[in-house]
Scaffold this motif. Structure first.
Motif, short mmCIF file in Angstrom:
data_model
loop_
_atom_site.label_atom_id
_atom_site.label_comp_id
_atom_site.label_asym_id
_atom_site.label_seq_id
_atom_site.Cartn_x
_atom_site.Cartn_y
_atom_site.Cartn_z
N LYS B 3 0.83 -1.20 0.00
CA LYS B 3 0.00 0.00 0.00
C LYS B 3 0.86 1.25 0.00
N ALA B 4 0.33 2.31 -0.58
CA ALA B 4 1.10 3.56 -0.61
C ALA B 4 1.22 4.15 0.79
N LEU B 5 2.39 4.69 1.07
CA LEU B 5 2.60 5.40 2.32
C LEU B 5 2.05 6.81 2.17
N LEU B 6 2.34 7.36 1.02
CA LEU B 6 1.90 8.72 0.74
C LEU B 6 1.24 8.73 -0.63
N GLN B 7 0.07 9.35 -0.67
CA GLN B 7 -0.60 9.43 -1.96
C GLN B 7 -1.06 10.87 -2.18
N VAL B 8 -0.43 11.51 -3.12
CA VAL B 8 -0.82 12.87 -3.47
C VAL B 8 -1.73 12.75 -4.68
N SER B 9 -2.96 13.28 -4.59
CA SER B 9 -3.78 13.22 -5.79
C SER B 9 -4.37 14.57 -6.15
N ASP B 10 -4.30 14.87 -7.42
CA ASP B 10 -4.86 16.09 -8.00
C ASP B 10 -4.47 17.35 -7.22
N LEU B 11 -3.24 17.40 -6.75
CA LEU B 11 -2.83 18.53 -5.92
C LEU B 11 -2.64 19.80 -6.77
N GLY B 12 -3.37 20.84 -6.39
CA GLY B 12 -3.22 22.13 -7.05
C GLY B 12 -2.81 23.17 -6.03
N VAL B 13 -1.83 23.98 -6.38
CA VAL B 13 -1.40 25.05 -5.47
C VAL B 13 -1.33 26.35 -6.26
N GLU B 14 -1.84 27.42 -5.65
CA GLU B 14 -1.78 28.74 -6.27
C GLU B 14 -1.07 29.70 -5.35
N ILE B 15 -0.41 30.67 -5.95
CA ILE B 15 0.18 31.74 -5.15
C ILE B 15 -0.66 32.98 -5.40
N GLY B 16 -1.06 33.67 -4.36
CA GLY B 16 -1.92 34.84 -4.51
C GLY B 16 -3.38 34.41 -4.65
N THR B 17 -4.26 35.39 -4.68
CA THR B 17 -5.68 35.05 -4.77
C THR B 17 -6.35 35.83 -5.89
N GLY B 18 -7.57 35.37 -6.26
CA GLY B 18 -8.40 36.06 -7.24
C GLY B 18 -7.71 36.21 -8.57
N HIS B 20 -5.09 37.75 -9.44
CA HIS B 20 -3.62 37.73 -9.49
C HIS B 20 -3.04 36.37 -9.15
N ALA B 21 -3.92 35.38 -8.99
CA ALA B 21 -3.44 34.05 -8.62
C ALA B 21 -2.60 33.46 -9.74
N THR B 22 -1.47 32.85 -9.35
CA THR B 22 -0.65 32.14 -10.31
C THR B 22 -0.63 30.67 -9.91
N ARG B 23 -0.93 29.83 -10.86
CA ARG B 23 -0.91 28.41 -10.55
C ARG B 23 0.52 27.90 -10.51
N ILE B 24 0.84 27.17 -9.45
CA ILE B 24 2.18 26.62 -9.29
C ILE B 24 2.15 25.12 -9.54
N LEU B 25 1.14 24.47 -8.97
CA LEU B 25 0.98 23.03 -9.21
C LEU B 25 -0.39 22.80 -9.84
N ARG B 26 -0.43 21.92 -10.84
CA ARG B 26 -1.67 21.67 -11.58
C ARG B 26 -1.99 20.18 -11.56
N GLY B 27 -2.79 19.76 -10.60
CA GLY B 27 -3.24 18.37 -10.56
C GLY B 27 -2.11 17.36 -10.46
N VAL B 28 -1.27 17.52 -9.46
CA VAL B 28 -0.13 16.60 -9.30
C VAL B 28 -0.57 15.29 -8.64
N ASN B 29 -0.25 14.19 -9.27
CA ASN B 29 -0.47 12.87 -8.68
C ASN B 29 0.88 12.21 -8.44
N LEU B 30 1.02 11.68 -7.23
CA LEU B 30 2.31 11.12 -6.86
C LEU B 30 2.10 10.11 -5.76
N GLU B 31 2.82 9.01 -5.82
CA GLU B 31 2.63 7.98 -4.81
C GLU B 31 3.99 7.52 -4.30
#
Lengths: 288, 294
Positions: B3-18, B20-31
């Motif tokens: 089994k996975a110890l860590l499962q990252v799914s569809d991770l999205g991260v933005e810097i700033g809001t509204g 002026h938001a810049t997307r840094i991560l776009r749906g990252v999947n990682l196991e």
């Protein structure tokens, strides 16, 4: 020809300085020999603190050697008068590692590139501007980049500006100190391609200081391996990398991780002598 | 399949809001499976460091997680209260950073930096903490542990500092270590020693490692599996021998072609085609637009 003959450099060791009097001298490099022909690239490799940068700077006459001399086209740099030294320095230029801190953040690129011409009375302001634009083109950038400030360029673009400034006065030799270290591989490849092109066009002699053996292997003709301020091995790249004779060179080469999967690479007991470079001769043979 | 110890799914991260938001991560999947070394490789600006920071909960305050989950031992880290999340750090999840000299506090002796974790997180008292600190330093092959305990970071070389950082990371016998470019600042022979040490300790303790790096060579030598990231998206992942040996994605191929090769001086140094990166960025931005319309 640019030569260092038996050069030793000592600098004041401030950590040992007593409250009064001078700091004692610390030998940084000892009895270093190095020759750069025009059109050739000589790599200097070694770990941090091995004296790579010091030898590079001494080639520009920035340090006065304790022993030995630096000869530019047969003349000892130390024997030159102030005026002659100024002339000699047009022929040797330097490119630095940190492109951010080596460009004035408050000036536009075009002005930075026009400076060498104006400062040396080679051109009027307006003429210098045109020459600067031509330089931009030579390093593969657009005229529009001239109106930007250094922080508005990427690291790779800034490094191109560093190169453009160094070649502005058509030098015969360039000392490049870790100029691709901070760059991504894709950008690094572009900058190295530019260096190769410039070397061919102007038959530049280049001293390429780097800790990255793979880059040196692909770019340089000759290589000098330094450890603790001394040259431990020197020669043609092909020879040194294929058939290293010095133990330290062997150790360095062994430690470079090639992008090839090898499960037991970290297992040191497996490796003896020059095992790590056994693939080399065939690759070189293929190149010829 | 464990089994996975860590499962990252569809991770999205933005810097700033509204706006002026810049997307840094776009749906990252990682196991990451227990005891596995997962490489995360990419160029600067690709978002590889942000993945590590999202997992450890050390994202800058301007960054917002906009989507996805991070399951660690079947617990969504993103739903944990901040305090509980912090308590995981140093116990179950640890970090090794790029600059060993800045990862350590310059005004504290090595002893205090190690025992700090031990007494605060792991329930040691002062006396036993010191003993364990000595044991940890010998574990990372520091020859004179007694002396090093009394020293300050500036008195140690970069490689020694990194050994201390590694000792601290392994102190709590964590299940996962996030190592962000742990050998980039080091000389090549020191890098070799540190990679060897990480591998040795990892094998001994069964800790899983997320190994963030830009260096495909290092990936090839130490990682079991690898993910390639660009523009905040994972482009390709799989077993290291497959991804490095037979890269499927054009970007991975270009990255390998751009790397200078010690063993093949005639190869390497092919610049990554501008059209390729441009089209990858366009794809990424197009996916952002799609998402904001949805």
């Amino acid at each position: 020809m640019l030569e260092a003959i038996n050069v030793s450099i000592a600098l004041p060791d401030r950590s040992q300085k007593s409250l009064f009097g001078r700091a004692p001298l610390l030998k940084i490099i000892q009895n270093v020999d190095l020759t750069v022909q025009r059109g050739k690239v000589v790599g200097i490799v070694g770990e941090s603190g091995s004296g790579k940068s010091t030898i590079g700077r001494s080639l520009l006459g920035l340090y006065r050697p304790v022993t030995g001399k630096v000869m530019l086209e047969g003349k000892d740099l130390a024997s030159l008068s102030k005026e002659e030294l100024r002339e000699a320095r047009f022929k040797i230029q330097m490119i630095f590692q940190d492109s951010q801190s080596s460009l004035n953040p408050r000036r536009k690129i075009i002005d930075i590139l026009a400076d060498p011409f104006v400062a040396n009375g080679r051109a009027s302001r307006s003429d210098a501007r045109n020459k600067a634009l031509a330089l931009l083109e030579r390093v593969g950038m657009r005229p529009a980049h001239g109106d930007r400030y250094p922080h508005q360029l990427s690291g790779g673009q800034r490094q191109r500006i560093g190169i453009a400034r160094a070649i502005a006065l058509e030098p015969s030799y360039i000392v490049a100190d870790e100029i691709v270290s901070g760059l991504d591989v894709s950008v690094q490849a572009q900058v190295l391609a530019l260096l190769r092109q410039l070397r061919a066009e102007n038959s530049l002699g280049m001293v390429f200081i780097s800790h990255d053996l793979s880059v040196v292997r692909t770019l340089c003709d000759d290589v000098v391996v330094m450890q603790h301020g001394r040259v431990v091995e020197a020669g043609e790249c092909t020879r040194v990398f294929n058939d290293p004779r010095n133990d330290y060179t062997k150790k360095l080469l062994r430690a470079v991780p090639l992008p090839v999967v090898e499960k037991d690479w970290l297992d040191e007991s497996r490796r003896c002598d020059s095992e790590a470079v056994t693939e080399l001769p065939s690759a070189v043979a293929a190149m010829r | 399949m464990s089994k996975a110890l860590l499962q990252v799914s569809d991770l999205g991260v933005e810097i700033g809001t509204g706006k002026h938001a810049t997307r840094i991560l776009r749906g990252v999947n990682l196991e990451i499976k227990p005891g596995e070394i997962r490489g995360l490789v990419g160029e600067s600006g690709g978002g590889k460091t942000m993945v590590g920071k999202a997992i450890t909960g050390l994202l800058p305050s301007s960054a917002v997680v906009s989507s996805g989950r991070i399951l660690f031992q079947e617990q969504n880290l993103l739903e944990l209260p901040a305090k509980n999340r912090r308590l995981l750090l140093g116990t179950k999840i640890a970090m090794i950073l790029q600059q060993p000299s800045t990862a350590l506090n310059p005004v504290l002796r090595i002893e205090n930096q190690i025992t700090d974790v031990l007494t605060r997180r792991l329930g040691y008292d002062r006396k036993s903490a010191r003993d364990y600190a000595l044991e940890l330093l010998s574990m990372v092959h520091i020859r004179a542990p007694e002396r090093v305990l009394r020293q300050y970071p500036h008195e140690l070389s970069g490689g020694m500092c990194q050994r201390v950082v590694i000792a601290i990371a392994f102190a709590g016998k964590p299940s996962l270590i996030v190592a962000d470019e742990p050998t980039t600042a080091l000389d090549v022979t020191v890098q070799f020693e540190i990679l060897k040490l990480i591998k040795e300790l990892q094998a001994k303790t069964g800790t899983a490692v997320l190994f963030v790096t830009h260096d495909l060579g290092v990936v090839a030598k130490i990682c079991d599996v690898v993910s390639v990231i660009f523009a905040g998206r994972i482009l390709e992942q799989g077993r290291t021998e497959d991804v490095i040996g037979r890269p499927a994605h054009p970007y991975t191929q270009a990255l390998i072609a751009a790397s200078p090769r010690l063993d093949r001086p005639d190869a390497g140094l092919q610049p990554v085609p501008g059209e390729l990166t441009a089209s990858l960025w366009n794809d990424a931005v197009a996916s952002d637009l799609e998402q904001s319309h949805a």
